[in-house]
Design a protein around this motif. Sequence first.
Motif, PDB file in Angstrom:
ATOM      1  N   LEU A 179       0.827  -1.201   0.000  1.00 57.15           N
ATOM      2  CA  LEU A 179       0.000   0.000   0.000  1.00 57.15           C
ATOM      3  C   LEU A 179       0.864   1.254   0.000  1.00 57.15           C
ATOM      4  O   LEU A 179       0.563   2.223  -0.705  1.00 57.15           O
ATOM      5  N   SER A 180       1.942   1.238   0.778  1.00 58.31           N
ATOM      6  CA  SER A 180       2.828   2.402   0.821  1.00 58.31           C
ATOM      7  C   SER A 180       3.329   2.755  -0.579  1.00 58.31           C
ATOM      8  O   SER A 180       3.382   3.927  -0.964  1.00 58.31           O
ATOM      9  N   ALA A 181       3.697   1.742  -1.344  1.00 61.88           N
ATOM     10  CA  ALA A 181       4.216   1.973  -2.694  1.00 61.88           C
ATOM     11  C   ALA A 181       3.172   2.589  -3.612  1.00 61.88           C
ATOM     12  O   ALA A 181       3.509   3.291  -4.578  1.00 61.88           O
ATOM     13  N   LYS A 182       1.894   2.345  -3.338  1.00 63.73           N
ATOM     14  CA  LYS A 182       0.817   2.852  -4.193  1.00 63.73           C
ATOM     15  C   LYS A 182       0.234   4.175  -3.713  1.00 63.73           C
ATOM     16  O   LYS A 182      -0.580   4.780  -4.416  1.00 63.73           O
ATOM     17  N   MET A 183       0.635   4.629  -2.528  1.00 64.44           N
ATOM     18  CA  MET A 183      -0.002   5.808  -1.947  1.00 64.44           C
ATOM     19  C   MET A 183       0.078   7.063  -2.814  1.00 64.44           C
ATOM     20  O   MET A 183      -0.893   7.824  -2.879  1.00 64.44           O
ATOM     21  N   PRO A 184       1.206   7.336  -3.500  1.00 65.58           N
ATOM     22  CA  PRO A 184       1.225   8.552  -4.324  1.00 65.58           C
ATOM     23  C   PRO A 184       0.136   8.592  -5.380  1.00 65.58           C
ATOM     24  O   PRO A 184      -0.260   9.679  -5.823  1.00 65.58           O
ATOM     25  N   GLY A 185      -0.399   7.439  -5.798  1.00 60.56           N
ATOM     26  CA  GLY A 185      -1.485   7.401  -6.762  1.00 60.56           C
ATOM     27  C   GLY A 185      -2.828   7.765  -6.179  1.00 60.56           C
ATOM     28  O   GLY A 185      -3.822   7.805  -6.908  1.00 60.56           O
ATOM     29  N   ARG A 186      -2.881   8.030  -4.887  1.00 57.95           N
ATOM     30  CA  ARG A 186      -4.156   8.366  -4.237  1.00 57.95           C
ATOM     31  C   ARG A 186      -4.165   9.796  -3.716  1.00 57.95           C
ATOM     32  O   ARG A 186      -4.877  10.113  -2.763  1.00 57.95           O
ATOM     33  N   ILE A 187      -3.403  10.650  -4.336  1.00 55.37           N
ATOM     34  CA  ILE A 187      -3.325  12.017  -3.845  1.00 55.37           C
ATOM     35  C   ILE A 187      -4.668  12.732  -3.928  1.00 55.37           C
ATOM     36  O   ILE A 187      -4.970  13.624  -3.140  1.00 55.37           O
ATOM     37  N   ASP A 188      -5.532  12.314  -4.876  1.00 63.26           N
ATOM     38  CA  ASP A 188      -6.833  12.969  -5.007  1.00 63.26           C
ATOM     39  C   ASP A 188      -7.774  12.631  -3.874  1.00 63.26           C
ATOM     40  O   ASP A 188      -8.665  13.402  -3.534  1.00 63.26           O
TER      41      ASP A 188
ATOM     42  N   PRO B 297       1.592  11.455  -0.370  1.00 63.44           N
ATOM     43  CA  PRO B 297       3.019  11.396  -0.688  1.00 63.44           C
ATOM     44  C   PRO B 297       3.903  10.961   0.483  1.00 63.44           C
ATOM     45  O   PRO B 297       5.088  10.706   0.283  1.00 63.44           O
ATOM     46  N   THR B 298       3.365  10.893   1.684  1.00 63.99           N
ATOM     47  CA  THR B 298       4.190  10.468   2.819  1.00 63.99           C
ATOM     48  C   THR B 298       4.509   8.982   2.763  1.00 63.99           C
ATOM     49  O   THR B 298       5.387   8.512   3.486  1.00 63.99           O
ATOM     50  N   VAL B 299       3.808   8.228   1.921  1.00 66.01           N
ATOM     51  CA  VAL B 299       3.947   6.778   1.786  1.00 66.01           C
ATOM     52  C   VAL B 299       3.956   6.071   3.135  1.00 66.01           C
ATOM     53  O   VAL B 299       4.600   5.042   3.311  1.00 66.01           O
ATOM     54  N   THR B 300       3.216   6.595   4.083  1.00 62.45           N
ATOM     55  CA  THR B 300       3.093   5.991   5.411  1.00 62.45           C
ATOM     56  C   THR B 300       1.618   5.952   5.783  1.00 62.45           C
ATOM     57  O   THR B 300       1.059   6.976   6.179  1.00 62.45           O
ATOM     58  N   PRO B 301       0.956   4.793   5.673  1.00 62.16           N
ATOM     59  CA  PRO B 301      -0.479   4.725   5.957  1.00 62.16           C
ATOM     60  C   PRO B 301      -0.802   4.550   7.434  1.00 62.16           C
ATOM     61  O   PRO B 301      -1.844   4.013   7.785  1.00 62.16           O
ATOM     62  N   PHE B 302       0.101   5.024   8.301  1.00 64.16           N
ATOM     63  CA  PHE B 302      -0.101   4.878   9.743  1.00 64.16           C
ATOM     64  C   PHE B 302       0.209   6.204  10.425  1.00 64.16           C
ATOM     65  O   PHE B 302       1.194   6.868  10.103  1.00 64.16           O
TER      66      PHE B 302
ATOM     67  N   MET C 233      -0.950   9.797 -11.407  1.00 65.73           N
ATOM     68  CA  MET C 233      -0.175  10.797 -10.676  1.00 65.73           C
ATOM     69  C   MET C 233       0.979  10.161  -9.934  1.00 65.73           C
ATOM     70  O   MET C 233       1.338  10.552  -8.836  1.00 65.73           O
ATOM     71  N   SER C 234       1.578   9.141 -10.525  1.00 71.25           N
ATOM     72  CA  SER C 234       2.665   8.436  -9.854  1.00 71.25           C
ATOM     73  C   SER C 234       3.912   9.288  -9.699  1.00 71.25           C
ATOM     74  O   SER C 234       4.817   8.933  -8.961  1.00 71.25           O
ATOM     75  N   THR C 235       3.956  10.430 -10.367  1.00 74.99           N
ATOM     76  CA  THR C 235       5.107  11.307 -10.218  1.00 74.99           C
ATOM     77  C   THR C 235       4.803  12.483  -9.312  1.00 74.99           C
ATOM     78  O   THR C 235       5.503  13.477  -9.310  1.00 74.99           O
ATOM     79  N   CYS C 236       3.758  12.357  -8.490  1.00 70.94           N
ATOM     80  CA  CYS C 236       3.398  13.471  -7.623  1.00 70.94           C
ATOM     81  C   CYS C 236       4.509  13.739  -6.624  1.00 70.94           C
ATOM     82  O   CYS C 236       5.347  12.913  -6.357  1.00 70.94           O
ATOM     83  N   THR C 237       4.461  14.919  -6.040  1.00 73.36           N
ATOM     84  CA  THR C 237       5.538  15.335  -5.154  1.00 73.36           C
ATOM     85  C   THR C 237       5.257  14.896  -3.739  1.00 73.36           C
ATOM     86  O   THR C 237       4.189  14.436  -3.386  1.00 73.36           O
ATOM     87  N   GLY C 238       6.271  15.095  -2.893  1.00 76.63           N
ATOM     88  CA  GLY C 238       6.103  14.823  -1.474  1.00 76.63           C
ATOM     89  C   GLY C 238       7.258  14.031  -0.934  1.00 76.63           C
ATOM     90  O   GLY C 238       8.339  14.015  -1.491  1.00 76.63           O
ATOM     91  N   VAL C 239       7.008  13.350   0.170  1.00 76.04           N
ATOM     92  CA  VAL C 239       8.058  12.570   0.803  1.00 76.04           C
ATOM     93  C   VAL C 239       8.496  11.456  -0.135  1.00 76.04           C
ATOM     94  O   VAL C 239       7.667  10.760  -0.707  1.00 76.04           O
ATOM     95  N   PRO C 240       9.790  11.267  -0.330  1.00 76.98           N
ATOM     96  CA  PRO C 240      10.244  10.218  -1.246  1.00 76.98           C
ATOM     97  C   PRO C 240       9.850   8.847  -0.757  1.00 76.98           C
ATOM     98  O   PRO C 240       9.646   8.631   0.430  1.00 76.98           O
ATOM     99  N   GLN C 241       9.752   7.910  -1.683  1.00 76.52           N
ATOM    100  CA  GLN C 241       9.313   6.572  -1.319  1.00 76.52           C
ATOM    101  C   GLN C 241      10.469   5.767  -0.736  1.00 76.52           C
ATOM    102  O   GLN C 241      10.993   4.838  -1.319  1.00 76.52           O
ATOM    103  N   ILE C 242      10.878   6.203   0.456  1.00 78.94           N
ATOM    104  CA  ILE C 242      11.873   5.488   1.228  1.00 78.94           C
ATOM    105  C   ILE C 242      11.292   5.272   2.603  1.00 78.94           C
ATOM    106  O   ILE C 242      10.260   5.839   2.944  1.00 78.94           O
ATOM    107  N   ARG C 243      11.932   4.479   3.386  1.00 80.76           N
ATOM    108  CA  ARG C 243      11.410   4.178   4.712  1.00 80.76           C
ATOM    109  C   ARG C 243      12.151   5.015   5.743  1.00 80.76           C
ATOM    110  O   ARG C 243      13.360   4.928   5.871  1.00 80.76           O
ATOM    111  N   SER C 244      11.394   5.811   6.472  1.00 82.88           N
ATOM    112  CA  SER C 244      11.993   6.675   7.475  1.00 82.88           C
ATOM    113  C   SER C 244      12.682   5.849   8.549  1.00 82.88           C
ATOM    114  O   SER C 244      12.352   4.701   8.784  1.00 82.88           O
TER     115      SER C 244
END
Length: 538
Positions: free
Chosen positions: A270-279, A286-291, A525-536
């Motif tokens: 889900l984290s990997a797909k989160m940027p596609g749900r910006i709408d 873009p935070t790629v953190t669903p928690f 919108m897979s190229t949307c901006t925000g936190v990079p898709q890395i793990r904090s």
Amino acid sequence: MTTSESQHRAETAGPVVRTATGAVRGRHEDSLAVFRGIPFAEPPVGEARFQAPRPARPWSGTREAYAFGPPPPQDLGVQGNAVAAAGDPADDDWLTVNVWTPEADRSAGRPVMVWIYGGSYKMGHAGQPSYDARRIARDGDVVVVTFNYRVGVEGFTHLDGAPANRGLLDQVAALEWVRENIAGFGGDPEQVTVFGESAGAGSVASLLAMPRARGLFRRAVAQSLPGTFFSDELARDMAAALAAEAGLKPTAADLATVDPRQLISAGQALSAKMPGRIDSWGQAAPTVTPFAPIVDGDVLPTTPWQALTAGAARDVDLLVGHNRDEFRLFMAMGGMLGRITDDRLTQTLRLLAPGGEAGERAYRAALPDASPSDLFERVQTDWLFAMPTLHLAEAQLTGGGSAHVYELTLPAPGNGGVLGACHALDIALLFGTYHAVVGGLLFAGAEVSAETQELSALFRRSWTSFARTGDPGWPVYDTEARLVRILDTAPTVTAYPHERRRLLWEGYDFPALPLLGQRLPMGSMSTCTGVPQIRSTS
């Protein structure tokens, strides 16, 4: 064996303390008595899965408290083997506490400092080498407690049939354990300070707002507080998406049929797909953190800013601060330094800055000489950490309380100093675990200078002084002088140094992130901006 021989053997084997659930034996380490892996709640598995923590069961005899308890199931992120090495991953006894206490006169009733780790609410555990608390306990003559709490799916996914914010409820249970048992370890249960960084600071802020946590601590320290709190609707939509990744319904009954460790992959997918749900998920996507902590109206009735403004923590002493270049760590790890285009900057400013397009124009006007990469970093730092932290102090003042504020500006010396005063550097300095934080990245290839060691010692003096007296050694913050402590090789006290950017956020109340309109198909919108898709890492 004679009586004296038996007594000598017991003393050399380690100190023993009797808790409400049974006796524990620790170890003598560097003039400290250290106890690890003491259960404060039942393992949250079986019937207890996805439920509020239940009191630990008593045991007979003396339990060896020599090793950290196993970490809760989690995304390993960049911590990798550091998580696996903490304990047997097949062990379900995740909810344990650890205590460092000075050996001398353990009846003294010392101040107690309770650390809450970070990790994007999806990883982290108390056994990480970066959280070795010996220096804080020894240098400050305080008792330090660390503990595990549920993260990720187990702790923060909003499920039908389960209470929200189970990770926060674990924290309350750990604080209740402290109140009931810490006197036996030489601590004063009336002098408890909670402190944490990143998601740990978000947890501290949540505890300040939670009725269940009232009276469990007297002081609080929030280091690099993230502003990401989820609305009930957003959290439920995320839970449905996560459960769908595993082919399940978002209920406690359904998810309980799957081994906790197997659900980790659903969260990662889900984290990997989160940027596609910006709408539909807006700024959260873009935070790629669903928690995150959920403003569910029960466990967490309101956001911390709302609660403190209403006076919920006016009787709690508060210390808050952030690092000057918080987001640069994530940019470096995501390969983004110097690679931000103006188009991407525009999208990010309109997404994150208050006022959308007006916010974009205001940021550009406030920092006219900043490059796209620098301005991208600044707005990310401000939205995610700096302004939520500063606004918590201001909310505390509005509610009738007081707060001290700091900013860390010392650049991390590793990698030629390119990381600046980045996220997590305060952990390395506070604990003195320079080469253990973020896999040693912050000090890679660099020696720890005498000046850095002096600042590290100042961190510990200030934090433990605050835990003892409520005064870290500099003036309280107010909305006229706005005095803050600048932590660097030559520490100073000055007005908050980012006034132009502060004014851009004046009046913004950091609401719980909402669920927006109809979502786009996955992958758009897979190229949307925000936190990079890395793990904090914190």
